[in-house]
Design an enzyme around this catalytic site. Structure first.
Site, PDB file in Angstrom:
ATOM      1  N   LYS A 194      -3.557 -10.027  -6.914  1.00  0.00           N
ATOM      2  CA  LYS A 194      -4.809 -10.299  -6.194  1.00  0.00           C
ATOM      3  C   LYS A 194      -5.965  -9.465  -6.763  1.00  0.00           C
ATOM      4  O   LYS A 194      -5.768  -8.293  -7.075  1.00  0.00           O
ATOM      5  CB  LYS A 194      -4.601  -9.934  -4.713  1.00  0.00           C
ATOM      6  CG  LYS A 194      -5.739 -10.332  -3.799  1.00  0.00           C
ATOM      7  CD  LYS A 194      -5.549  -9.810  -2.371  1.00  0.00           C
ATOM      8  CE  LYS A 194      -6.061  -8.411  -2.191  1.00  0.00           C
ATOM      9  NZ  LYS A 194      -6.646  -8.094  -0.889  1.00  0.00           N
ATOM     10  N   LYS A 206       0.833  -1.219   0.000  1.00  0.00           N
ATOM     11  CA  LYS A 206       0.000   0.000   0.000  1.00  0.00           C
ATOM     12  C   LYS A 206       0.858   1.255   0.000  1.00  0.00           C
ATOM     13  O   LYS A 206       0.452   2.270  -0.555  1.00  0.00           O
ATOM     14  CB  LYS A 206      -0.994  -0.007   1.174  1.00  0.00           C
ATOM     15  CG  LYS A 206      -2.015  -1.123   1.053  1.00  0.00           C
ATOM     16  CD  LYS A 206      -3.445  -0.702   1.301  1.00  0.00           C
ATOM     17  CE  LYS A 206      -4.381  -1.793   0.782  1.00  0.00           C
ATOM     18  NZ  LYS A 206      -5.743  -1.761   1.206  1.00  0.00           N
ATOM     19  N   LYS A 212     -10.721  -4.802  -4.413  1.00  0.00           N
ATOM     20  CA  LYS A 212     -11.838  -3.894  -4.655  1.00  0.00           C
ATOM     21  C   LYS A 212     -11.378  -2.476  -4.976  1.00  0.00           C
ATOM     22  O   LYS A 212     -12.127  -1.695  -5.529  1.00  0.00           O
ATOM     23  CB  LYS A 212     -12.832  -3.922  -3.485  1.00  0.00           C
ATOM     24  CG  LYS A 212     -12.316  -3.399  -2.160  1.00  0.00           C
ATOM     25  CD  LYS A 212     -13.489  -3.282  -1.184  1.00  0.00           C
ATOM     26  CE  LYS A 212     -13.378  -4.206  -0.001  1.00  0.00           C
ATOM     27  NZ  LYS A 212     -12.430  -3.769   1.020  1.00  0.00           N
TER      28      LYS A 212
HETATM   29  P1  ATP Z   1      -8.587  -3.161  -0.672  1.00  0.00           P
HETATM   30  O1  ATP Z   1      -8.463  -3.270  -2.162  1.00  0.00           O
HETATM   31  O2  ATP Z   1      -9.304  -1.924  -0.213  1.00  0.00           O
HETATM   32  O3  ATP Z   1      -7.308  -3.417   0.056  1.00  0.00           O
HETATM   33  P2  ATP Z   1      -9.600  -5.854  -0.503  1.00  0.00           P
HETATM   34  O4  ATP Z   1     -10.398  -6.152  -1.749  1.00  0.00           O
HETATM   35  O5  ATP Z   1      -8.264  -6.453  -0.390  1.00  0.00           O
HETATM   36  O6  ATP Z   1      -9.584  -4.304  -0.252  1.00  0.00           O
HETATM   37  P3  ATP Z   1     -10.425  -6.226   2.258  1.00  0.00           P
HETATM   38  O7  ATP Z   1     -11.512  -5.401   2.854  1.00  0.00           O
HETATM   39  O8  ATP Z   1      -9.027  -5.851   2.601  1.00  0.00           O
HETATM   40  O9  ATP Z   1     -10.548  -6.296   0.679  1.00  0.00           O
HETATM   41  O10 ATP Z   1     -10.664  -7.742   2.611  1.00  0.00           O
HETATM   42  C1  ATP Z   1     -11.814  -8.305   3.180  1.00  0.00           C
HETATM   43  C2  ATP Z   1     -11.636  -9.795   3.234  1.00  0.00           C
HETATM   44  O11 ATP Z   1     -11.635 -10.330   1.906  1.00  0.00           O
HETATM   45  C3  ATP Z   1     -10.306 -10.250   3.861  1.00  0.00           C
HETATM   46  O12 ATP Z   1     -10.524 -11.404   4.636  1.00  0.00           O
HETATM   47  C4  ATP Z   1      -9.449 -10.591   2.678  1.00  0.00           C
HETATM   48  O13 ATP Z   1      -8.468 -11.557   2.971  1.00  0.00           O
HETATM   49  C5  ATP Z   1     -10.471 -11.132   1.698  1.00  0.00           C
HETATM   50  N1  ATP Z   1     -10.042 -10.946   0.310  1.00  0.00           N
HETATM   51  C6  ATP Z   1      -9.834  -9.757  -0.306  1.00  0.00           C
HETATM   52  N2  ATP Z   1      -9.471  -9.954  -1.596  1.00  0.00           N
HETATM   53  C7  ATP Z   1      -9.442 -11.305  -1.774  1.00  0.00           C
HETATM   54  C8  ATP Z   1      -9.121 -12.140  -2.891  1.00  0.00           C
HETATM   55  N3  ATP Z   1      -8.775 -11.621  -4.057  1.00  0.00           N
HETATM   56  N4  ATP Z   1      -9.197 -13.482  -2.738  1.00  0.00           N
HETATM   57  C9  ATP Z   1      -9.558 -14.007  -1.550  1.00  0.00           C
HETATM   58  N5  ATP Z   1      -9.867 -13.283  -0.454  1.00  0.00           N
HETATM   59  C10 ATP Z   1      -9.809 -11.946  -0.555  1.00  0.00           C
END
Ligand code: ATP
Ligand code: LTN
Length: 333
Positions: free
Chosen positions: A197, A115, A200
């Site tokens: 990954k 980040k 969002k």
């Molecule tokens: P950001 O992009 O804002 O960092 P994010 O999409 O990574 O957000 P988080 O709110 O950080 O989402 O994650 C919420 C949950 O979803 C966490 O348990 C995280 O491990 C899971 N998660 C997020 N992205 C993935 C993915 N691509 N595959 C599996 N699990 C995920």
């Protein structure tokens, strides 16, 4: 704390529209624990402000994330659903735990490194101490299990280290939590860069399938997903794009990789991508319907937030007061 019931705890940031990565890696697994565990699931708005947010969007997404929790089958009569900023004990415990967390430990966190590279103009102290607030979330509720995607495992491990260190100085304070990473949905990858990954906050909407995308959009995104020049649907090293689509298909259908290979033997990538899109859209349709119902009742969502915050605060207060007493803070009655 809960008549010997184990505790399941997790959180999702209202930092963007939720993706099928969030759904398969986290949300969908939360309800697994509803029957046998005391469950608390939090919308972590304080974590979300470690990167800049537009206030109106943050507010709307906070409602949406709560509605999605319920749409994914979490019944607020059985589990506690709440918003982090409504329970002030989280940040109070975070300060204390900051004093039991080492600079070197936080420097090693890969999410911090990722980040800070992505937001080089805003490497704030909150981004650095993010895992300490997360440890506070978890430890306040004497959590046993933390269902998360694999990217969060390192943070839960740091939380264990902090809790173990604290317990060594002040015995029997915290339960040591266990990260639970579901094998199938542990890391869903981006559709346009399948070594990255699915996230969002990705700027490219075609790289990401959102839980709330309509059927045509979902099918179009899967059709455009980056694959390789091979034509056989086969799970193999180096075929990142196809491996990711197969994992997604496996998550939604419960089929093994061998079964998927057999199903698409002799068929091309086009047929396979269409099947993945249709299966994903059909699985999400009931979630989307329930989501629309919950979002139509804002007062109902606010009532849930209030109820959740009261339930969570009751537990959080007890843990925080135990910690403060052990540390030597004077307690006024
Ligand atoms: P950001 O992009 O804002 O960092 P994010 O999409 O990574 O957000 P988080 O709110 O950080 O989402 O994650 C919420 C949950 O979803 C966490 O348990 C995280 O491990 C899971 N998660 C997020 N992205 C993935 C993915 N691509 N595959 C599996 N699990 C995920
Ligand atoms: N850091 C997590 C969100 C999160 C969380 C938590 C997950 C905040 N507090 C407590 C599990 C338990 C993330 O970025 N996905």
């Amino acid at each position: 704390m809960f008549q010997n019931q184990k505790v399941s705890y997790s959180g999702v940031q209202p930092s963007g529209n939720l993706t099928i990565g969030n759904y398969l890696g986290a949300l969908r697994n939360f309800s697994t624990y509803s029957e046998d565990y005391k469950c608390l699931y939090c919308v972590v708005d304080q974590h979300a402000i470690t990167v800049r947010q537009v206030p109106a969007d943050l507010r709307r997404r906070t409602y949406e994330t709560l509605a999605l929790y319920m749409a994914c089958g979490l019944d607020p009569e059985k589990v506690t659903l709440y918003v982090q900023s409504h329970v002030h004990e989280h940040t109070e415990l975070a300060w204390i735990l900051n004093c039991f967390t080492m600079f070197g430990e936080l420097s090693r966190m890969t999410q911090f490194k990722d980040k800070s590279a992505k937001h080089a103009d805003n490497i704030n102290a909150g981004l650095f101490t993010y895992p300490v607030l997360m440890a506070s979330d978890i430890l306040l509720y004497q959590t046993d299990v933390v269902p998360v995607g694999i990217d969060q495992k390192q943070h839960v491990e740091l939380c264990r280290d902090i809790a173990t260190r604290f317990n060594a100085l002040y015995p029997d304070t915290f339960t040591i939590p266990e990260p639970i990473v579901s094998k199938s949905g542990m890391k869903i990858m981006s559709l346009s860069e399948p070594t990255k990954k699915m996230s969002k906050s990705d700027e490219n909407p075609n790289a990401v399938v959102y839980i709330l995308d309509d059927k045509d959009t979902i099918i179009r995104k899967f059709k455009r997903a980056v694959t390789d020049s091979d034509t056989e649907v086969r799970f193999a090293p180096g075929k990142d794009g196809i491996n990711n689509l197969m994992s997604i298909y496996a998550c939604f259908t419960g089929k093994s990789m061998e079964e998927i290979e057999a199903e698409f033997a002799g068929k091309g990538y086009g047929d396979f991508k269409l099947a993945v899109g249709e299966t994903c859209a059909d699985a999400l349709a009931p979630v989307q319907q329930r989501f629309a119902q919950y979002m139509g009742d804002k007062a109902g969502l606010e009532a849930q937030m209030k109820k959740g915050a009261e339930e969570a605060s009751y537990i959080a207060r007890r843990t925080l007061s135990k910690v403060e007493k052990k540390l030597g803070f004077v307690q006024l009655r």
